[in-house]
Design a protein around this motif. Structure first.
Motif, PDB file in Angstrom:
ATOM      1  N   GLN A 149     -66.943  79.908  52.960  1.00  0.00           N
ATOM      2  CA  GLN A 149     -65.705  79.910  53.744  1.00  0.00           C
ATOM      3  C   GLN A 149     -64.488  80.107  52.842  1.00  0.00           C
ATOM      4  N   THR A 171     -67.109  82.676  61.369  1.00  0.00           N
ATOM      5  CA  THR A 171     -67.436  81.865  62.525  1.00  0.00           C
ATOM      6  C   THR A 171     -68.944  81.788  62.659  1.00  0.00           C
ATOM      7  N   GLU A 206     -62.171  85.868  58.122  1.00  0.00           N
ATOM      8  CA  GLU A 206     -62.541  84.671  58.862  1.00  0.00           C
ATOM      9  C   GLU A 206     -64.049  84.627  59.022  1.00  0.00           C
TER      10      GLU A 206
END
Length: 175
Positions: free
Chosen positions: A146, A157, A155
């Motif tokens: 991350q 997810t 990003e």
């Protein structure tokens, strides 16, 4: 033990945001992912899993540190292979979109309980002690991943269902 030391040194060196000229090097995301496909094939053979990949051949350039991105995607692939049962499937896919690339690492493994999803990117977080003893690891890989993705203005997810597997998605801007 050397993996733990390496991860702890990485975290110590990059306590704050990761910065540097290497983050702005222009590189082909396809070249990086194709080289990771070789790694995935070796892992699939060694661990008796299936490895599927879909990497379009059209060159797409991102600004990145290739070594850091390699580390992030290797962490995701390692986890996918680790938590997928024998003869299960691990996938690596790239989708080129108008302003970004979407890289997915999917597996049909054990999945992650919904209650744990918000915590999996925390340092040293492990879902349960039994899983930790069985699979090893120290709960640092996803935290490091991350941190690397965020350093590249991206990003990460995850969508996961217990017993059906997980899909980690990384979105990075196209340069």
């Amino acid at each position: 033990m050397s993996e733990l030391i390496d991860n702890l040194l990485f975290l110590a060196r990059h306590e704050g945001p990761i910065e540097g000229a290497a983050l702005s090097q222009r590189m082909s995301i396809q070249e990086l992912l194709i080289s990771l496909c070789e790694y995935g094939k070796a892992q699939s053979f060694q661990k008796k899993r299936q490895f599927i990949y879909d990497i379009p051949s059209v060159k797409t350039v991102v600004k990145a540190d290739s070594q850091l991105l390699r580390r992030a995607f290797t962490n995701l692939l390692d986890n996918a292979f680790k938590y997928t049962k024998k003869h299960g499937i691990v996938e690596l896919c790239l989708q080129v979109q108008s302003h970004s690339v979407l890289i997915q690492v999917k597996d049909d493994g054990t999945g992650i309980p919904e209650v744990d999803l918000p915590k999996i990117f925390e340092r040293f977080y492990r879902i349960d002690a039994a899983r930790s003893r069985h699979t090893g690891g120290f709960g640092l890989g996803l935290s490091i991943t991350q941190q690397i993705i965020h350093a590249h203005s991206g990003e990460i997810t995850v969508v996961s269902t217990v017993g059906k597997g997980s899909t980690f998605q990384v979105r990075l801007p196209i340069s």
